[in-house]
Design a protein around this motif. Sequence first.
Motif, PDB file in Angstrom:
ATOM      1  N   THR A  21     -15.020  75.390  86.556  1.00  6.81           N
ATOM      2  CA  THR A  21     -13.650  75.727  86.946  1.00  6.81           C
ATOM      3  C   THR A  21     -12.740  75.821  85.715  1.00  6.81           C
ATOM      4  O   THR A  21     -12.087  76.853  85.484  1.00  6.81           O
ATOM      5  CB  THR A  21     -13.088  74.664  87.910  1.00  6.81           C
ATOM      6  N   SER A  22     -12.702  74.761  84.951  1.00  8.06           N
ATOM      7  CA  SER A  22     -11.874  74.788  83.744  1.00  8.06           C
ATOM      8  C   SER A  22     -12.416  75.799  82.741  1.00  8.06           C
ATOM      9  O   SER A  22     -11.645  76.420  81.994  1.00  8.06           O
ATOM     10  CB  SER A  22     -11.851  73.397  83.094  1.00  8.06           C
ATOM     11  N   ALA A  23     -13.709  75.952  82.734  1.00 10.56           N
ATOM     12  CA  ALA A  23     -14.297  76.920  81.806  1.00 10.56           C
ATOM     13  C   ALA A  23     -13.776  78.319  82.101  1.00 10.56           C
ATOM     14  O   ALA A  23     -13.359  79.056  81.184  1.00 10.56           O
ATOM     15  CB  ALA A  23     -15.816  76.872  81.907  1.00 10.56           C
ATOM     16  N   LEU A  24     -13.785  78.694  83.351  1.00 10.19           N
ATOM     17  CA  LEU A  24     -13.292  80.022  83.708  1.00 10.19           C
ATOM     18  C   LEU A  24     -11.792  80.146  83.421  1.00 10.19           C
ATOM     19  O   LEU A  24     -11.328  81.164  82.870  1.00 10.19           O
ATOM     20  CB  LEU A  24     -13.574  80.281  85.186  1.00 10.19           C
ATOM     21  N   ALA A  25     -11.027  79.100  83.785  1.00  7.64           N
ATOM     22  CA  ALA A  25      -9.582  79.151  83.572  1.00  7.64           C
ATOM     23  C   ALA A  25      -9.252  79.246  82.087  1.00  7.64           C
ATOM     24  O   ALA A  25      -8.427  80.075  81.666  1.00  7.64           O
ATOM     25  CB  ALA A  25      -8.934  77.908  84.188  1.00  7.64           C
ATOM     26  N   PHE A  26      -9.884  78.420  81.271  1.00 10.86           N
ATOM     27  CA  PHE A  26      -9.597  78.454  79.828  1.00 10.86           C
ATOM     28  C   PHE A  26     -10.090  79.747  79.186  1.00 10.86           C
ATOM     29  O   PHE A  26      -9.472  80.247  78.234  1.00 10.86           O
ATOM     30  CB  PHE A  26     -10.232  77.246  79.134  1.00 10.86           C
ATOM     31  N   ILE A  34     -14.035  79.896  72.684  1.00 11.51           N
ATOM     32  CA  ILE A  34     -13.366  78.594  72.513  1.00 11.51           C
ATOM     33  C   ILE A  34     -12.888  78.060  73.863  1.00 11.51           C
ATOM     34  O   ILE A  34     -13.074  76.884  74.201  1.00 11.51           O
ATOM     35  CB  ILE A  34     -12.190  78.722  71.524  1.00 11.51           C
ATOM     36  N   GLY A  35     -12.276  78.940  74.634  1.00 12.18           N
ATOM     37  CA  GLY A  35     -11.794  78.525  75.944  1.00 12.18           C
ATOM     38  C   GLY A  35     -12.933  78.087  76.851  1.00 12.18           C
ATOM     39  O   GLY A  35     -12.829  77.067  77.554  1.00 12.18           O
ATOM     40  N   PHE A  75      -3.337  77.454  70.559  1.00 16.28           N
ATOM     41  CA  PHE A  75      -3.066  77.605  69.121  1.00 16.28           C
ATOM     42  C   PHE A  75      -4.288  78.152  68.374  1.00 16.28           C
ATOM     43  O   PHE A  75      -4.146  78.883  67.390  1.00 16.28           O
ATOM     44  CB  PHE A  75      -2.655  76.262  68.516  1.00 16.28           C
ATOM     45  N   ALA A  76      -5.477  77.781  68.861  1.00 15.21           N
ATOM     46  CA  ALA A  76      -6.674  78.328  68.213  1.00 15.21           C
ATOM     47  C   ALA A  76      -6.877  79.781  68.619  1.00 15.21           C
ATOM     48  O   ALA A  76      -7.299  80.618  67.800  1.00 15.21           O
ATOM     49  CB  ALA A  76      -7.891  77.490  68.590  1.00 15.21           C
ATOM     50  N   ALA A  77      -6.537  80.068  69.872  1.00 17.03           N
ATOM     51  CA  ALA A  77      -6.803  81.415  70.369  1.00 17.03           C
ATOM     52  C   ALA A  77      -5.978  82.462  69.634  1.00 17.03           C
ATOM     53  O   ALA A  77      -6.463  83.595  69.398  1.00 17.03           O
ATOM     54  CB  ALA A  77      -6.512  81.466  71.868  1.00 17.03           C
ATOM     55  N   PHE A 134      -7.258  72.546  65.852  1.00 17.60           N
ATOM     56  CA  PHE A 134      -7.953  72.394  67.128  1.00 17.60           C
ATOM     57  C   PHE A 134      -8.510  70.977  67.280  1.00 17.60           C
ATOM     58  O   PHE A 134      -8.340  70.329  68.323  1.00 17.60           O
ATOM     59  CB  PHE A 134      -9.083  73.432  67.208  1.00 17.60           C
ATOM     60  N   VAL A 135      -9.149  70.480  66.225  1.00 11.65           N
ATOM     61  CA  VAL A 135      -9.750  69.140  66.297  1.00 11.65           C
ATOM     62  C   VAL A 135      -8.670  68.069  66.490  1.00 11.65           C
ATOM     63  O   VAL A 135      -8.820  67.145  67.303  1.00 11.65           O
ATOM     64  CB  VAL A 135     -10.574  68.869  65.022  1.00 11.65           C
ATOM     65  N   VAL A 136      -7.575  68.212  65.745  1.00 11.58           N
ATOM     66  CA  VAL A 136      -6.502  67.214  65.866  1.00 11.58           C
ATOM     67  C   VAL A 136      -5.929  67.202  67.283  1.00 11.58           C
ATOM     68  O   VAL A 136      -5.694  66.135  67.881  1.00 11.58           O
ATOM     69  CB  VAL A 136      -5.402  67.502  64.822  1.00 11.58           C
ATOM     70  N   LEU A 137      -5.718  68.367  67.825  1.00 12.23           N
ATOM     71  CA  LEU A 137      -5.136  68.417  69.175  1.00 12.23           C
ATOM     72  C   LEU A 137      -6.115  67.917  70.229  1.00 12.23           C
ATOM     73  O   LEU A 137      -5.710  67.258  71.192  1.00 12.23           O
ATOM     74  CB  LEU A 137      -4.677  69.840  69.488  1.00 12.23           C
ATOM     75  N   VAL A 138      -7.391  68.217  70.053  1.00  7.87           N
ATOM     76  CA  VAL A 138      -8.377  67.688  71.002  1.00  7.87           C
ATOM     77  C   VAL A 138      -8.436  66.160  70.908  1.00  7.87           C
ATOM     78  O   VAL A 138      -8.510  65.458  71.934  1.00  7.87           O
ATOM     79  CB  VAL A 138      -9.761  68.321  70.730  1.00  7.87           C
TER      80      VAL A 138
END
Lengths: 167, 374
Positions: free
Chosen positions: A73-78, A55-56, A42-44, A13-17
Amino acid sequence: MNPWNVLRAVAVFVVLVAAHFSLRPLMGGPVPIDFLCLAVLFAAVRVRPGAAAVIGFLSGIGMDSLALQGLGTSALAFTIVAFGASWLKAVFFADNLGLTALFVFLGKWAYDVVYVLISGGVPDGQVLVQLLLWSPLAAALTAVVGVMLLLLARPVFGTRRATHRRR
Amino acid sequence: MSSRNARGNSSRLDTGLLLACCILSVIALLLPDRLGEPIATTIRRTVLAPLLTVQGQSQTVRAAITARDDDLVLRGAAAAQAATAPALAAENESLRRLLGLAGRLRDGFVVAEAFHPAGLTDDFTITIGAGSAVGVNAFTPVVTADGLVGMVESSDPARSVAITWAHPDFGVSAMSADESAFGIVKPHLVSGPERYLLELRGVPFRASLDSGTLIVSSGLGATYPRGISIGTVISEIPTTERWARTYLLKPSVLPSTLSAVVLLLPSRVAGGVSQVWTDVASADSAARAIVAASDSAAKLAALAELAARRAALLAASDSARADSMLAPLGPAPTVRPPSISPSISPPISPPISPPIRPPPDTMPPRTVPPGGVE
């Protein structure tokens, strides 16, 4: 949950972020690769759906803080995408490449659909173009990159069997 | 049973977390900006600060790459422009000089664009973007501000085809700018680079021309008016002829560099163009004569030669006027006084010299077959 698995999931997760904030600005182009979406997906799939939703949510609220408007907005979507990804991945199978690509594609596309519909930041005449052209293209590119990452980092991701069904 | 309870608790926990996250997201969505902005600012300045630093550095790198690409594109464009700049400058200069020529001619001409080559294997013809619709017909002289190019061989309503001085059929009656020698100018028909030079043939043996002497059209023959610059003398060519000299000429005009030309219509040909090219030529000739006459003996000889030439040309002019056979050929050569007025005037006793008669044109006017010698 095995602590080694948790550590691996956190590392990925950290690497991808980090890639999202370092590699993505270098690439440019009209169809960006969404490394953050890959990180969330991938984390989910390696945590329970509730944890995936958290996480999302956290990833999304972080992205929302970079926007001038539409906090949440992104919070709800993720949140929705991560929870759905974790639940679906647990239902069906493990690390099949083709299905992983389809999974990432649908996850990214679902995120874009939710984001566009909630935020309303896209002009009305461009919504269909965004959702049916640019979002699928971005989702496909993200899926390809996801599969490549999965191939390159298979030892880190570990191998999940289809027998690990939770429900 | 306990396992089923544990699964049920986990499921409820998952559902609870999902609902909590969704509710928080919706609350964040519904928050007014004045409340949401402080939250976003806090997140940006704490959790996201290192990531935003990395993002800023990546964007800087990206900007540098893009700037380098733009720089390369600009350099390429500048190099391309620099490569075409001399050609554009030359064309501008040519057009400016053509405008000057048009101002001196005043009327009786057509300015047209020149295209070349007319054929893949023909280096000696050009296509001109003006035709019979504007009065351009066969035998129309083609000139530029530098001098003579050739003549129109055939014309359509909108286009014409002209031969240049390098064409084997080209020929023009010529004389030196100071009218001391007459002859026929033809292309230098040899192989190699010298193919693009001219020959001045049939110059009387007693008329010696120095290197650099300007050769202009003599006006005999009616196709080319008198006084169009043709070229300058390079050297004498040894021949077997004992009664005449042949000189190698450097042409005034290079047809390969032509972009626009002037076509002299019959009215301008009949009116003459003596004052257009020969003013400069006279000045050059005078300067050369003065330089050549730097010592007194040579000066005396030059002045004597000038006086003799003047007398000879007067006699030739009288003869031409009196000869009715020469009438259709157009106006007789204009006799101008020598342009040198010596400050020291010693008594001149002109030597007895037979009058110099210009060689007649080899072709009658307007009856020349296409591409024939004037």
